[in-house]
Design a protein around this motif. Structure first.
Motif, PDB file in Angstrom:
ATOM      1  N   CYS A 264       0.710  -1.099  -0.080  1.00 20.40           N
ATOM      2  CA  CYS A 264       0.008  -0.034   0.025  1.00 20.40           C
ATOM      3  C   CYS A 264       0.669   1.195   0.073  1.00 20.40           C
ATOM      4  CB  CYS A 264      -0.958   0.096   1.241  1.00 20.40           C
ATOM      5  SG  CYS A 264      -2.144  -1.245   1.240  1.00 20.40           S
ATOM      6  N   ASN A 280      -0.174  -5.721   4.495  1.00 17.90           N
ATOM      7  CA  ASN A 280      -1.204  -6.247   5.307  1.00 17.90           C
ATOM      8  C   ASN A 280      -0.734  -6.914   6.718  1.00 17.90           C
ATOM      9  OD1 ASN A 280      -3.743  -7.206   6.292  1.00 17.90           O
ATOM     10  ND2 ASN A 280      -3.595  -9.272   5.348  1.00 17.90           N
ATOM     11  N   TYR A 309      -4.352  -3.220   6.960  1.00 15.01           N
ATOM     12  CA  TYR A 309      -3.413  -2.917   6.153  1.00 15.01           C
ATOM     13  C   TYR A 309      -2.673  -1.686   6.586  1.00 15.01           C
ATOM     14  CZ  TYR A 309      -4.630  -5.944   2.451  1.00 15.01           C
ATOM     15  OH  TYR A 309      -4.882  -7.229   1.757  1.00 15.01           O
TER      16      TYR A 309
END
Length: 553
Positions: A264, A280, A309
């Motif tokens: 992310c 995650n 996350y």
């Protein structure tokens, strides 16, 4: 009173004649209506035939507004993702599009699905030779860009799907009471400062200049048609160098860092030796020189069920600490050497999408979907400043000198505050501002300029006015002091991340079109475009202390 056996006398002959005349008149009316209906059916058949002939000769299609027909709604344009907790979160909206649905999802469409998409596009968009003149692809009523075509343009954008966070299939567990309503991009909103919200439409196509014209749409260039010195290819990546300007950079892939889940966020350390990623349930740190994993930071006290996350990571200037912001609305400051949590900051009511360390190493700025920017002191462990706006905060940045904090949000604006007193110094928007939500901001090394990236597919460079000695209240009736000095156009889809090299010589941008572009801030020209990911470039870290001919992958 009538007797029961007494009958009703017959109606007079004049009354009977009147009733017969009414029946005869009604019969005539019904015959007339039937004739009109048949005539109308013939007219509709003629109109349909004429429409078909008009389209066959290159005229406007039947859905274009002509003489009362339905107005043209324009080519479908993807809606910007919303920010919130759970199914409608920012990254879920951008990244979790199902494969084959258009925009790049977690798995790219198969070749068969891409062919189906191309066939659908050909059915929806008339060929150029049928459109008359040299107009090319028709634009919708918003005047925006057409969807990308060609091998390098990425998959065609579609509205993001509101799905849960990306990653393995476990469901979310309840992590406390929900926050406020998920903020959406609204066309009309009131703001804390007295100026009205900008009411702006989609961006027009970039003007075509005569004479000196640099092509920045590098994704439109066919890789096979370029000379060897205008491109570079690897097994699963390629770079295109702008053929209209001298090539002064080179690029090569030195590492591919594999992860077990969606990545992310990415951030380099200040000295460029390490890179951190948010995934995650964990943050991971890698050695840039070797590509080896140095450490893995994971809070073992958190409930093991469901996904969690890490949306943002940031190194402290001395490299001792790593701050992480997660979906559980908490900021954790890790001591990297001991892998222990030094601070935990609680206060945000929705996911934390952006973090930035001040250069003094003592303060952290955070931005969240709860519409706030907050500043935290890691020595005292307290929140020292909270700034509220009326839309979701997508990105924050602290100036090199530490005196200002900037934020981009869904309302198309870039705001700059004085950290010392919380006063709003500037709001960068309006006619020269972005036409859609701002997803990334970054200060230049000089502290007097900043860049912003937006869902309107552009990057803008802003020059801030000299604010020395200005300690008064927040801007009210004062005119805007900052100004847009450069707009970079060339991406085919949402610009999701921007950064500058530490020497300020290059602006970098990452987009949902899967391309990373290098820009010259003096000229606005794109030097090169790099593609190597199967999905969107969500977060773009800056490189080392000086421009490096290689890019960690």
């Amino acid at each position: 009173m009538y007797n029961a056996h007494r009958g009703i006398p017959p109606a007079p002959s004049s009354r009977l004649t009147e009733l017969l005349d009414q029946v005869r008149q009604e019969f005539d009316n019904q015959q007339s209506r039937a004739g009109e209906y048949e005539q109308n059916s013939e007219y509709e058949e003629d109109i349909a035939r004429l429409r078909h002939e008009l389209e066959a000769r290159g005229g406007p299609p039947s859905h274009v507004s002509i003489n009362g027909l339905p107005p043209h709604a324009g080519l479908p344009q993807p809606q910007p993702p919303v920010i919130g907790h759970g199914p409608s979160n920012l990254f879920g909206g951008i990244m979790a599009n199902p494969p084959g649905q258009g925009a790049p999802g977690l798995v790219p469409p198969t070749q068969e699905q891409q062919q189906q998409q191309q066939q659908q596009q050909q059915q929806q968009v008339p060929p150029a030779h049928q459109m008359g003149g040299s107009q090319g692809l028709q634009q919708g009523s918003f005047g925006g860009y057409p969807p990308p075509h060609g091998v390098n343009g990425g998959y065609n954008p579609q509205p993001p799907q509101t799905t849960a966070s990306p990653g393995p299939g476990k469901g979310r567990v309840n992590r406390g009471p929900p926050g406020p309503t998920t903020p959406h991009q609204a066309p009309s909103t009131s703001y804390p400062d007295p100026r009205p919200s900008p009411q702006l439409g989609r961006p027009p196509s970039p003007p075509q200049h005569q004479g000196h014209q640099i092509i920045n749409n590098l994704a439109d260039l066919e890789l096979e048609s370029l000379r060897p010195d205008q491109k570079r290819e690897g097994n699963d990546w390629f770079a295109i160098f702008n053929p209209r300007i001298p090539r002064v950079l080179d690029v090569d892939l030195v590492h591919t860092l594999s992860h077990d889940s969606v990545v992310c966020c990415v951030r380099f350390s200040y000295d460029g030796r390490y890179v951190a990623t948010g995934c995650n349930r964990s943050a991971q740190i890698f050695d840039v020189g070797t590509g080896a994993q140095v450490t893995k930071l994971q809070d073992e006290s958190v409930d093991k069920e469901g996904d969690l996350y890490i949306r943002s990571v940031c190194f402290s200037p001395d490299g001792k600490y790593l701050a992480t912001g997660a979906e559980d609305k908490q900021i954790r400051v890790w001591d990297i050497a001991s892998q222990a949590i030094r601070n935990t900051f609680v206060g945000h009511e929705q996911d934390i999408y952006s973090l930035d360390f001040a250069r003094d190493g003592k303060h952290i700025a955070s931005g969240s979907g709860d519409r706030t920017v907050r500043v935290w002191d890691i020595d005292s462990g307290r929140e020292v400043l909270s700034l509220n706006i009326d839309d979701g905060v997508t990105t924050v940045a602290i100036s090199p000198g530490g005196e200002f904090v900037s934020a981009g949000s869904l309302d198309k604006s870039v705001r700059v505050w004085d950290v010392r007193n919380g006063h709003l110094i500037d709001r960068l928007d309006g006619n020269e501002g972005h036409k859609d939500s701002v997803y990334s901001v970054a200060f230049a090394p000089n502290g007097r300029s900043l860049v912003s990236g937006s869902l309107d597919k552009t990057i803008k460079m802003w020059e801030l006015a000299d604010t020395r000695g200005m300690m008064g209240p927040s801007m009210g009736s004062r005119d805007r002091m900052g100004k847009c000095v450069k707009t970079f156009e060339g991406h085919k889809d949402f610009v999701l991340s921007v950064a500058l090299t530490p020497d300020g010589r290059w602006v970098l941008s990452g987009s949902k079109d899967r391309g990373v572009q290098f820009w010259d801030p003096r000229t606005g020209d794109a030097q090169l475009m790099l593609q190597g990911h199967k999905n969107s470039g969500i977060v773009l870290p800056t490189l080392g202390d000086t421009i490096d001919p290689t890019i960690p992958g």
